[in-house]
Structures are given as structure tokens and as C-alpha cells.
Design an enzyme around this catalytic site. Structure first.
Site, short mmCIF file in Angstrom:
data_model
loop_
_atom_site.label_atom_id
_atom_site.label_comp_id
_atom_site.label_asym_id
_atom_site.label_seq_id
_atom_site.Cartn_x
_atom_site.Cartn_y
_atom_site.Cartn_z
N LYS A 1 56.31 21.77 37.90
CA LYS A 1 56.19 22.85 39.20
C LYS A 1 57.06 24.00 39.07
O LYS A 1 56.80 25.17 39.06
CB LYS A 1 55.92 21.98 40.54
CG LYS A 1 54.78 21.30 40.55
CD LYS A 1 54.47 20.24 42.10
CE LYS A 1 53.01 19.48 42.32
NZ LYS A 1 53.35 18.74 43.46
N SER B 1 50.09 16.46 47.64
CA SER B 1 51.02 17.27 48.16
C SER B 1 51.35 18.75 48.67
O SER B 1 51.99 19.57 48.35
CB SER B 1 51.26 17.35 46.76
OG SER B 1 50.66 18.80 45.42
#
Ligand SMILES: [Ca+2]
Ligand SMILES: [Ca+2]
Ligand SMILES: [Ca+2]
Ligand SMILES: [Ca+2]
Ligand SMILES: [Ca+2]
Ligand SMILES: [Ca+2]
Ligand SMILES: [Ca+2]
Ligand SMILES: [Ca+2]
Ligand SMILES: [Ca+2]
Ligand SMILES: [Ca+2]
Ligand SMILES: [Ca+2]
Ligand SMILES: [Ca+2]
Lengths: 199, 199, 199, 199, 199, 199
Positions: B138, B95
């Protein structure tokens, strides 16, 4: 996540069929070339056998440059990077061989890959296409993803008999014996607009 | 420790979003260039998949030098070192792909990175941005750190629906499909004062 | 064994602070240069993270040669060997980063290291100094060894509050944000008599 | 098997003292040089720490060529092979450092090693000699093998107090602080007849 | 899957006999050459011992170029890739030695491999052919696959006594002592139409 | 299988004595040379200690080229491949040292190896021959194989006392201290007809 077929605008991007613990899936093999000394780089969380498939594909094309109208020295002058998204998923096995050889061939020739096409099959160094497992699951996954044509080893033709007619309806199959058969079917004569090559 | 956003004075420093056992976190990707033969060095206790993200980022930029107004030979003439602090924490997963490609691009172009911006997303060799996990955690971490703009894969847009409106308030989202989308948003046209390049 | 501070006659020898299962300890980082092609050799039973600290230190100095009045090509012309005695003890972690960058910088510049000084802190590629753990134990060890000045990350200043005043008495602390801060404090303008360089 | 001291006819052969599960032993470090590019080869079933001792010895001598009246380029022009018989026995630890540096120095200078001499001690990159363990067992083994002089780190002098007078009688000890102290004692000014160098 | 013999149209493709947990099998060794510096690449999920067989085959041919009417420098100018399909099956052991040396020799000389021929046997560096195990199972597999001639080590002749006459009927055996015996039998003087060489 | 002695027609083939779980055995060490840059290749399923024996043998000969009437540059111009059949059996230990050094020396000098001779012993870098284990079992195996002369380390002479007279009858023993002793006994002045060298 369950992928959809993604078009054929890019040279070097070819759709393969994988078979995992949770069923069939489509996957993409991407190839990019950059000026160098002929190195081969492999990414995408690939196991040793899958890495060997890419080595075989690269070597096969090297020894068949002429048939693809490529100058032989092109393989010594360009580095090849083959990637299989998605990085979080470990991948292995020989069945991406045909997809890899088509991806690298498309990157070098700039030829478009046929639309809505997927493929699965092991390749050998002399260019045979060997049968692979999970055919039923792979076909279901291909259909779900919008694929309409599938390349399989001639030795996998028998596996279609075990699949219900309705699952196969609307799909066109190509049964092949050699890598050249695969490339003849998969690579169009039109060139892509965005070549996968950097200078 | 919970980090704070750290400004954009340095080329090659880009803020990413990570997802760990204890929740979301921001992380920084740093790139430094030094005269050499195009080697790529990776530090920061990185796992194999995260290392592959850096390889993909480097290769992608190599094949798209022209779009970034870079002379193609620049990648053969400079070594690239990518580091992700903090060394005591093992890091892995795909990611950080968008963060790495932005960091390396900023180092080569000397272009400033947009202020208060963070990002997360896997990249592929042809330049697609794939969705990643842990979006909710996140986003919370980004907000806590003072981030105001976030770049996500278009395929992650659906993940925002599961997050309470109040958590997202004040954050601007950019949903992207390609690496070029990321670079267009993240890299300003102003150049940094302290380039990440050594002669 | 519990070491004593060992003076500053040698360029490239810098005192660090380590934190082990049995408490704090001082350690020495030694750097020696020899004509070569810029290779970095690491010895002293070092773990991967500690090796990465040395790579970061080397790369940081390479990109900041000018600020240290070093010709940039010096890093391509000399091999760097960094050693941390004692070989029987495995060592790891990022906290020797500041010690390593000071050691290598001293070896290249021939500048003396400040007397009775010790330090601990992680470094990043862009030159930040990050906080590290075990501050209390490290300070006790430093005092026991005859150290009078200590360099710490500014983010470790808060850790001093937990330590009894009497333990800290007689110690001067330098709280730093960047590697340049460290080098400004640690490296004197006087040159050593025994440079750590071989021709 | 329990070895005997084997004379000093060969350059590059030096007697060390080891400490194993079954007590002390003497061991021999052999060095041979051959024309090359400065490579270091290590054999004898050596662990990583013992290999690092050889790297430190090689690097130390490289940076102190002048003190040994050696042309500095000699280290770039000769490959060094260090061997510790006997191959069936795994060996590790830093205590052969002094033996290794003496062996390599003797091979390069062709100077004879002092007769009936054995040694044990860790070395550091800047040339310190650190104390090591098993002193009592090593001294007994040295005596048994016919050794009459022993070099130890000054920091190991205290370990002699625990040994009965009668065991030490007839042995001469040299307590040293630096590698140069070791070489001054161990290397004679007479040259060997059979140099350990191949052209 | 149980393979069938596949003809002899291709240089560098030779039929071997393997012995697995589930009985005997035939396998194919494929060799392809490409311009290079004499590197040897091995694929097909091969274990270390099988890789060593290919190294021995390559080295043996290098030292016997003259006997095969090959210019000695040919081995320095061509890279050799040896592959054993099928990638999903791990393979090991020394018994493919004769098959590998015949495959590489055929690729370099362009000589056709004798039709309907299979072989099994370990080779040594000086060119001896050593006996191998599983002879009975291998012979049954060869017959099933349509093989009519089999090359074995002379030391395996005794193993035929344990096999029922009817299993062997119709098979012609060649018992050999050396690699040259194998090549004399296996390589025809006619050249293949499709050489395994790329320019 | 229990091997028989195989004559001395080939340079570079030397008979050794091994000691395994099932008793003594003879083994063959084969060496082949090919034009190159002095690389050493080792095959035959060898463990690390046995590989080190070959490295020691190669290095020893390099430093003693003159005594063998070899031009010193010969070792830089030829690659050495040492093989120990049979690949299926893992082999390790230092006792093939003398066999390896004789095999490589025979390959370089083209000198014939003495007939009906076998040997066992560890070698060191300076050329000592050390005693090894399993002497009784090795002697029985040698006799069974038709060997009539055996080279042993002088330090193994004592092991013969434990063996019944009748087992030793008809065998001639050579007890040696150095590698040069071994080569003097083992290498005849007649040259082989088939050198182990390729151009
Ligand atoms: Ca996904
Ligand atoms: Ca997927
Ligand atoms: Ca931290
Ligand atoms: Ca953190
Ligand atoms: Ca100590
Ligand atoms: Ca200590
Ligand atoms: Ca012994
Ligand atoms: Ca011993
Ligand atoms: Ca199959
Ligand atoms: Ca099969
Ligand atoms: Ca056998
Ligand atoms: Ca045997």
C-alpha cells in the site's frame, strides 16, 4: 492478531471468549445506541446463529427493563447497533450470548463493565445461561490477554477439572445460571463517562 | 489502471489504500448526501465486509455528532450514498473503514480533506482504529500516486520496519488509535467550495 | 441483431456503446418518468454493476439539480424507470454510466439528445468520467450504425492511437472529464415534442 | 397440451405465441385489476425477463394514459395482476411483451380484444416493438389453434419469406413498429360485458 | 447435551420431544412477548417447516382468542418471540407444533404449564393434532429427563404397542385430537409469578 | 400416511387430490381469516407454483366478491392464511387451485363445503379450470378415503375412459369449466357453526 484486554472506559464494550480453529481468543462486543424506532443492526461478519444471540439479548432486556431500572419505552425509542471486530474474520455460534446481553445492557444503563472480566455462554429467551464448548482454550486465551475474572455457565464448571491447576491459577471464576447473575457480576454501579448513546 | 492522487476540491472524496492480488493501489471513496430519512446506499461492487465498514462509519458519526459540531438530527434528515469507483472491480475487506468515516464526515461538515493524504485501517463501533494487512504494498502504491502523508493504525507501525528506508523517504506517517485522531488529521478547517449535498 | 441509430425524437433515449464476446454493438438506454416517490426501477436483464451505474446516475443528478435548472424536489416526486433493450441479452459492467446519466437527465429536462451521437464511459458519484475497455470494437460498431459523434473519457484518448486512421475517418470525438461535460455536449437546448413523463 | 383459441368475451385476456423446445404454442395472458395502490403481481411460473416485460408494459401504459383516454391516476389506484397459465410450465423471454401490454390495456379500458388474433414481440419502454425468434413455429401453432390474424414486429417480416406459402395461406399479418400500432389493431371500440376489475 | 426437565416456574416455557440422528431428546420452547404490532420473531436455528409450525400456532391462537378468555386485540398489540435453545443445533420438522402453541398460549394467558409434562405433535390451522415419527425414541428421552406425563396425537397411540412395557411404566399418556385438547391438559388455571410479557 | 375424509364441520377446510411418486393421496386445504390489511400467508411446505395457485384464488375471489354476496372491502380488511398439512412433505404444482379457491371462499362466506366431496384442477385468473395429471391415481385415492363426489376439469373427462369401470363405480363426477361452477357445486347454502374468522 492476539488481542489484549482493553479496559472498561466505554459503556457497551464487553470482552468475550471465542474458540477458533487455531485456539482460543478474546473478542470484544461493542454496542452503540442512536435515536430511532427500536431497530437492531448487527455487524462484524456474523453468522446466523450469532445474530440470533444478539436478537435474544435484545429481546431479553426488553422484557426485563424493570429489573435494570430502565423505562420500558427506551427499547422502542433507541436503535441498537452491535458490532464484533474484526470484520475480516467470519464469526458464528451461540457462545457470545452473555457478552452481547452485557454489552447492550451496559449501553442502555451507562453502567461500567467490571474491569479485567471476560465471559462466554449461550443465553436463552427466558434468561438461562447454557454451557458452551472450548472452555480450556478460552481460559488460556483469557489469561494470555490479562483477564483475571471469568463468567461461565454453572454447567461448564465440570470442564475446569480437565485443566491443569497452573493454567487456572490467578483466575477467579463465576459460575452462573441466569442472565441476571451475569449482569449482577459484570455491571458496576458506577456510570461510564462516555455513554454509547447518540441523541 | 494505476490511479493518480486527484486533489481535494471535493468534500466527501477521500483517498484510501487497497491491497489486491497484483499489489497495492490507491482508491477513492466518494460520499454524496441528499435530503431523505437517513438511508445509507452503497455502490461500487462492494462485498459484505466493506459494506459493514460503511455502516460502522455512519453509525459512529451519528453517535459523535457533537464532537464534529453537527446537529444530531442531520443524520436522520439526509440520505448518505457512499461509492467506491471502479465498478468492474469487486472490493471487500475492512481496511477502508478510516477512509469511509473520513469521507462521510467531510460530506456532512463540508470540511476539506488534507491534500496528498491517503489512509488505511479498520474501524470499530466505539471508534478504535485496528491494524490491517498489505502495508508495504500500500505504501509503495501511495508513493507512486503522489501521496505524501499516510494515516495508519498505531498497531501497524511495526510493519514499517520491514520496508527499505528508501521506499519510505519523503512520506510522512500518522499513527492513530481512534477515529477522532483520523478526523483531526484529515479534515481541514477550511470548507470546500462544492459541498456534496443536494437539497 | 445489429442495430441502427434511431434518431432523437424521444427524450430519455440515448445511444450507448457495448462490447460483447462477438464484438462491439450499439445499445439504447431508455428512461421514463411517472409520478411517485422517487423510486428507481431498472429493467433489461441488467447485472448488479450496471444497476449500480443507474443508481449513481440518479444520485448524481439529484445532487446537481440546480446546474440543470431543475427544481430539487423533482427527484422526490417522480419515479424513474430505466430500461435497456433487448431483454433476452444479459448486460453488465459500468461503461453505460454516461449513457444512463444522459438518458435520465434528458427525461427530466425534456431536452433533446444530440443527433447521431453515441457514448461510453463509467461515471462516479462526484461526476468523474472514467475510461472503459473495448474502445476499438465500440468505435467500429458506432460507425456501422451510422453514428458520427462519440463521447469518450479523456483517459480513453490514448486508445485511439491503436486504431487505423480509416476506421476513425468521419467520426468526431469528444473527450470528457466530467458528467457535466457529457451533458453539455449531449443535451440540446431544444425540447422534445414527446416528453418521457406521465402525470 | 395444445390449446385452442378461446374467444374474446373477457377483457384482459390476450392470445400470445410462444416457442418452446417442442415447437410453437399459443398462450394466454390474463389481467385482473383490484383496488389498491398500483402494485403489479405476476404469476404463472414466469422467469425474470418475462416479469420485466410485464413491468415495461405497465410502465408504458402509465406514461401513455392520455392516448388511451384513461385518467392518469387510474394506475395509482388499481393493483394489476398478470397471469400466464399454465403454472406447471416455466416461461421466460421477452416475446410476450406485446401480449402483456395489450392485456393490461384491455383490462383498464374494458375494450374487447379483436377476435381470432394472436401476437408476439418484445416491447421497449419508449414503445418500440422489437423482432423475436421462432416465427415459423409460432405461425404454425397459431394456425393449428384457429387464429386468423397475427401481429408481428415489422423487423420480423423478413422471417415470413422462409415459410412455405401454404402454411401462411388464410392468415392475415399486421407488421408493427410501436406499441400504439399494436393497441390500435388489437383493441376494439366495443366494451366487454365482464370487466376484469373488482371494486 | 442431554437435558433435564426444568420445572414450570416460567410462563411460555414448554417441554417438547425431538428425534435426532442420535436418538430422542427433550427440547424447550420459550416464548416472550413485548409491546408491538403483532410481529412474530423466531430464533434457535430453526428450519422453514419448524418456522411454519410457529406461524400456525400464532394464527390458531389468534382465531381462538375467545376460547382462551383473551381479548382478540391482544395479538395485534404484542410482538411474539419464540426461541428454541440450543442455537448451535439446526432444528426442523413439524413435530414441535403442539409445544409451540402451548408456549405461546401460556405466555398470553400467564397460565402455568403442568409440571413434568412433555409433548410432541404436528398442528394444523384448524386445530387438528397430527401424528409424528420417532415416538419410541422420544419416550425414552422423556423418561430419562424426568418427564412423567406425555401428550401425543391419538393417531400415535398405535406406536406405543411396539415399545416394551418396562420403558413406558410410570409414564401417563394423553392422546389428543385437537389443539384445544392439548391446551386443556397442559395449561393450569394457576397463573405464573413471572409473566413472559414486557410493557 | 393415508388420510381419511374428515367431514365438513369446519368452514375453510376442503379436500383435494394429490399425485405423488407413491400414488394418489387426498390432502386438505385449510383457510383461516384474521383482521388485518388483506395479507395472504401460505404454509405447509409449499413450492412456488402452489403458492401462485393460492394467489390466483385470492385474487379471483377479490374480483368476484359480488357474485358471492360478499362486500368488496372484506378482502382488504381480513388477512388470509392458507395451510396444507402435513408440513414434513414438500408440495407443489398447480392442481390444488380449485381446492384453494373453494377453501378461501368457504372461509369468507361461512358456507359449508359439500360432504364427501374432493376436487383437483388448475385455475386461471379469469376463472377457467384447466385439466391436470394423475387423474387415475387421484380417483383411486379418493375412493379409498371414502370420497363419493369428485370435481374435475371438463378437459379431464377423457381421462376417465382409461380407468376400469369398477374403480369408478359409486363415484359421482362433476366436470366443470369455471371456478364459479366449482363454487356452485362445492359450497352449500347452510352456514358452518364454527367460522374460520377471528376478530
Ligand atoms: Ca487484526
Ligand atoms: Ca484477533
Ligand atoms: Ca480503470
Ligand atoms: Ca485502479
Ligand atoms: Ca434483437
Ligand atoms: Ca442487438
Ligand atoms: Ca395443460
Ligand atoms: Ca399448453
Ligand atoms: Ca448444550
Ligand atoms: Ca441438548
Ligand atoms: Ca402423517
Ligand atoms: Ca398423507
Amino acid at each position: 492478531t492476539k488481542e489484549k484486554y482493553q479496559g472498561n472506559e466505554f459503556a457497551g464494550v464487553v470482552t468475550g471468549l471465542a474458540w477458533t480453529a487455531v485456539g482460543g481468543e478474546i473478542l470484544f462486543v461493542e454496542t452503540s445506541l442512536s435515536k430511532g424506532k427500536g431497530a437492531l443492526t448487527l455487524t462484524g461478519n456474523l453468522g446466523d446463529v450469532m445474530k440470533e444471540s444478539a436478537m435474544l439479548a435484545h429481546e431479553y432486556l426488553k422484557s426485563h427493563a424493570e429489573q435494570l431500572d430502565l423505562a420500558p419505552e427506551v427499547f422502542a425509542d433507541w436503535n441498537v447497533h452491535v458490532h464484533v471486530p474484526e470484520g475480516a474474520i467470519p464469526k458464528d455460534g451461540p457462545s457470545a450470548g452473555v457478552t452481547m446481553v452485557t454489552s447492550i445492557a451496559s449501553a442502555f444503563t451507562h453502567r461500567k463493565v467490571k474491569k479485567n472480566l471476560a465471559m462466554t455462554g449461550e443465553i436463552t429467551l427466558r434468561g438461562k445461561v447454557l454451557p458452551v464448548g472450548g472452555i480450556k482454550e478460552k481460559i488460556l486465551a483469557a489469561k494470555r490477554a490479562g483477564i483475571t475474572e471469568i463468567i461461565l455457565s454453572a454447567e461448564n464448571q465440570k470442564n475446569l477439572e480437565e485443566i491443569k491447576e497452573e493454567y487456572i491459577k490467578g483466575l477467579q471464576f463465576h459460575f452462573v445460571n441466569t442472565v441476571m447473575d451475569v449482569l449482577d457480576i459484570a455491571l458496576l454501579n458506577t456510570k461510564v463517562k462516555k455513554p454509547a448513546k447518540s441523541v
